[in-house]
Structure formats: structure tokens, C-alpha cells
Design an enzyme around this catalytic site. Structure first.
Site, PDB file in Angstrom:
ATOM      1  N   ARG A   8      78.389  80.491 101.620  1.00  0.00           N
ATOM      2  CA  ARG A   8      77.478  79.369 101.379  1.00  0.00           C
ATOM      3  C   ARG A   8      77.588  78.413 102.578  1.00  0.00           C
ATOM      4  NH1 ARG A   8      78.004  74.825  96.604  1.00  0.00           N
ATOM      5  NH2 ARG A   8      76.229  73.563  97.302  1.00  0.00           N
ATOM      6  N   HIS A   9      76.485  77.776 102.925  1.00  0.00           N
ATOM      7  CA  HIS A   9      76.488  76.823 104.041  1.00  0.00           C
ATOM      8  C   HIS A   9      77.557  75.745 103.863  1.00  0.00           C
ATOM      9  CE1 HIS A   9      74.676  73.752 101.504  1.00  0.00           C
ATOM     10  NE2 HIS A   9      73.949  74.731 100.982  1.00  0.00           N
ATOM     11  N   SER A  12      76.139  69.751 103.145  1.00  0.00           N
ATOM     12  CA  SER A  12      74.894  69.177 103.678  1.00  0.00           C
ATOM     13  C   SER A  12      74.878  67.666 103.413  1.00  0.00           C
ATOM     14  CB  SER A  12      73.676  69.826 103.006  1.00  0.00           C
ATOM     15  OG  SER A  12      73.520  69.293 101.699  1.00  0.00           O
ATOM     16  N   TRP A  14      72.797  66.063 101.732  1.00  0.00           N
ATOM     17  CA  TRP A  14      72.496  65.777 100.322  1.00  0.00           C
ATOM     18  C   TRP A  14      73.620  66.235  99.393  1.00  0.00           C
ATOM     19  CZ3 TRP A  14      66.619  66.123  98.713  1.00  0.00           C
ATOM     20  CH2 TRP A  14      65.910  65.163  99.463  1.00  0.00           C
ATOM     21  N   ASN A  15      74.431  67.232  99.793  1.00  0.00           N
ATOM     22  CA  ASN A  15      75.635  67.532  99.001  1.00  0.00           C
ATOM     23  C   ASN A  15      76.532  66.299  98.991  1.00  0.00           C
ATOM     24  OD1 ASN A  15      76.008  70.861 100.453  1.00  0.00           O
ATOM     25  ND2 ASN A  15      75.048  70.318  98.505  1.00  0.00           N
ATOM     26  N   GLY A  22      67.670  71.920  96.650  1.00  0.00           N
ATOM     27  CA  GLY A  22      66.656  72.966  96.577  1.00  0.00           C
ATOM     28  C   GLY A  22      66.045  73.291  97.926  1.00  0.00           C
ATOM     29  N   ARG A  60      70.303  74.014 106.980  1.00  0.00           N
ATOM     30  CA  ARG A  60      71.737  73.964 106.695  1.00  0.00           C
ATOM     31  C   ARG A  60      72.368  75.350 106.715  1.00  0.00           C
ATOM     32  NH1 ARG A  60      68.659  72.838 102.125  1.00  0.00           N
ATOM     33  NH2 ARG A  60      69.263  73.612 100.057  1.00  0.00           N
ATOM     34  N   GLU A  87      67.686  78.502  98.966  1.00  0.00           N
ATOM     35  CA  GLU A  87      68.165  77.908  97.715  1.00  0.00           C
ATOM     36  C   GLU A  87      67.049  78.026  96.670  1.00  0.00           C
ATOM     37  OE1 GLU A  87      70.035  77.351  95.413  1.00  0.00           O
ATOM     38  OE2 GLU A  87      71.354  75.783  96.207  1.00  0.00           O
ATOM     39  N   HIS A  89      64.256  76.757  94.244  1.00  0.00           N
ATOM     40  CA  HIS A  89      63.430  75.548  94.243  1.00  0.00           C
ATOM     41  C   HIS A  89      63.822  74.748  93.005  1.00  0.00           C
ATOM     42  CE1 HIS A  89      60.218  72.721  94.437  1.00  0.00           C
ATOM     43  NE2 HIS A  89      59.694  73.294  95.518  1.00  0.00           N
ATOM     44  N   LYS A  98      72.504  63.729  90.957  1.00  0.00           N
ATOM     45  CA  LYS A  98      72.945  64.603  89.864  1.00  0.00           C
ATOM     46  C   LYS A  98      73.519  63.797  88.694  1.00  0.00           C
ATOM     47  CE  LYS A  98      73.445  68.678  92.735  1.00  0.00           C
ATOM     48  NZ  LYS A  98      74.184  69.798  93.289  1.00  0.00           N
ATOM     49  N   ARG A 114      71.208  73.823  85.734  1.00  0.00           N
ATOM     50  CA  ARG A 114      71.989  74.209  86.922  1.00  0.00           C
ATOM     51  C   ARG A 114      72.466  75.654  86.863  1.00  0.00           C
ATOM     52  NH1 ARG A 114      77.089  71.328  88.263  1.00  0.00           N
ATOM     53  NH2 ARG A 114      76.772  71.927  90.423  1.00  0.00           N
ATOM     54  N   HIS A 185      72.949  80.082  99.884  1.00  0.00           N
ATOM     55  CA  HIS A 185      73.024  78.828  99.124  1.00  0.00           C
ATOM     56  C   HIS A 185      73.694  79.049  97.767  1.00  0.00           C
ATOM     57  CE1 HIS A 185      70.168  76.928 101.974  1.00  0.00           C
ATOM     58  NE2 HIS A 185      69.784  78.191 102.125  1.00  0.00           N
TER      59      HIS A 185
END
Ligand SMILES: O=C(O)[C@@H](CO)OP(=O)(O)O
Length: 257
Positions: A8-9, A12, A14-15, A22, A60, A87, A89, A98, A114, A185
């Protein structure tokens, strides 16, 4: 024996901010870049030298693949990008915090969106939720308003668009004996692991893929795993990181912890 490495990347932007991502095309944080390099160093230390690599069209993942391959000393190998590895959508949840979504909809709904096989989040509406840059090789014309682009996806939908790519582009290289790296992802990798390991929907609920932890699968001639679940190169770190992923929504963003 054939060897597949799933990755997995790295973390990011946004993580780090605790946001559903998405198809939003966000970059890696400096920490995510370092994680990607570390994963390449792990590959090199384990003597795992990919001869082919596949990734999504999202920045990413492409950047993580590039950094990991460089650190592994394998930047010269072919790196193929395809939207089918994107990832899932995340529909109307994309860009939302979240923890806010968990508070608004409750534990059960949050978990099903999720981690279930067949629940899709509410569809994205309007340009605000369309991907900023539609993936170049996605279905349709490539315009953000294109009705052929998904507006939300369940894991079943991800599986349906991912498996043709697995069968047509990844599996043949593995059968030809090429050690193969797939950089993708959280949910496209869950779909792939579910396929490889034959997970049922109940098992899928508990499957969380940590960022930037190489997961090695040795496969037989039918591309069935010799060890169900594969083996993380750093099992202790991967288990701790997977538990953090499972816990998302219950804590605030990394930057504010
Ligand atoms: O937001 C997303 O796109 C993914 C990955 O960050 O989230 P989750 O792991 O919660 O499915």
C-alpha cells in the site's frame, strides 16, 4: 514458485488528516515518502528484486512505487499504471473526516461502509465530489462529469473492475516467473487479498492493510498462496500499523494527536 509483493502507498496528505480519500488525487506527506523508501529498503534487504511492477493512476501510489523501486535498486523495471488498481471510489464520503462520519452515522454503518463486501457509500453528487483529475485510462471520455465514471463503489464493485487486470496483466507475468510488485491502496489490495486467500465477507470485515508494509505472497503454479495471508516482511510493525488503520475514525488526525 512465483513471488508477488503487495504494497500500500505511504501516508498521504489525507491519511494524515483523517479524511476519506478514494479517487481524490492527493500526494504523500514527507513521512509517507520516507515510508515508501523504507519499504524499498526492506525489499532489498530481503533479496526480493521485482522484475515487473504495477500501480494505480493515483499520485500517492505512483510516487510510492517510484520511491520504493529506487530504494530497492530496481528503478529500471517496467512500471505499469492502470485505474483498475485505484482506491475504491468512496462516493459522498470523499473529503469527509472519518471521525465526523462515524459520529453522524454510528459504528455499524461506518464499519459496513469501510469494510463490508457489498455496502457502497452514498454516491457522490456534483463536481465537488468528482475526482479532480479523472484517471486517464478510466472508462468513458475522461471528463469529470462523465456518467461512465463510478460515483461510489462497494468492495464487490472494486473486485469486479480489478480482477480483469489481475488475470490479463499481473498473472501472466507471475506465471512467466517474474517477481512482481503491486503498489495500490487500502481497498484495491483488500480485494486482491480476498481473491488470493479466498476470504469470505465475514473475514473481509477484519482485513486492514497498513501503509507501506511489503506483504509477500509465494504462489504455486495455479497462483494459489503457499501460506494463506502471505507474510509481511516486518510482521510486528505491520500488525501494529494494521490495528491503527482499523481504529481510524476513533482518533483524530495524526497531526493533531
Ligand atoms: O479513505 C480511503 O480512501 C481509504 C484509505 O485511506 O480509507 P479506508 O482505509 O478507511 O477504507
Amino acid at each position: 514458485m512465483r513471488t508477488l509483493i503487495l504494497l500500500r502507498h505511504g501516508e498521504s496528505a489525507w491519511n494524515a488528516r483523517n479524511l476519506f480519500t478514494g479517487w481524490a488525487d492527493v500526494g504523500l506527506t514527507p513521512r509517507g515518502e520516507e515510508q515508501a523508501r523504507d519499504s524499498g529498503r526492506l525489499l532489498r534487504a530481503a533479496g526480493l528484486l521485482p522484475a515487473a511492477a504495477h500501480t494505480s493512476v493515483l499520485t500517492r501510489a505512483v510516487r510510492s512505487a517510484t520511491l520504493a523501486l529506487e530504494a530497492a535498486g530496481r528503478s529500471g523495471i517496467p512500471l505499469t499504471r492502470d485505474w483498475r488498481l485505484n482506491e475504491r471510489h468512496y462516493g459522498a464520503l470523499q473529503g469527509r473526516d472519518k471521525s465526523d462520519v462515524l459520529r453522524e452515522y454510528g459504528e455499524e454503518r461506518f464499519r459496513l461502509w469501510r469494510r463490508s463486501y457489498d455496502a457502497a457509500p452514498p454516491p457522490a453528487t456534483g463536481a465537488a465530489h468528482a475526482p479532480a483529475t479523472p484517471p486517464a485510462s478510466a472508462p468513458g471520455s475522461g471528463s469529470a462529469d462523465d456518467p461512465a465514471l463510478p460515483r461510489t463503489e462497494s468492495l464487490a464493485d472494486v473486485t469486479a473492475r480489478l480482477l480483469p487486470y489481475w488475470h490479463d496483466h499481473i498473472a501472466p507475468g507471475l506465471r512467466a516467473g517474474r517477481t512482481t510488485l503491486v503498489v495500490a491502496h487500502s481497498n484495491s489490495l483488500r480485494a486482491l487479498v480476498a481473491h488470493l486467500d479466498g476470504l469470505d465477507p465475514k473475514e473481509l470485515l477484519d482485513l486492514n492493510i497498513p501503509t507501506a508494509m511489503p506483504l509477500r505472497y509465494d504462489l504455486d503454479e495455479q497462483l494459489r498462496p503457499l501460506v494463506r495471508g502471505g507474510r509481511y516482511l516486518d510482521p510486528g510493525a505491520a500488525a501494529a500499523a494494521a490495528a491503527e488503520v482499523a481504529d481510524e475514525g476513533h482518533r483524530s488526525s495524526r497531526s493533531t494527536r
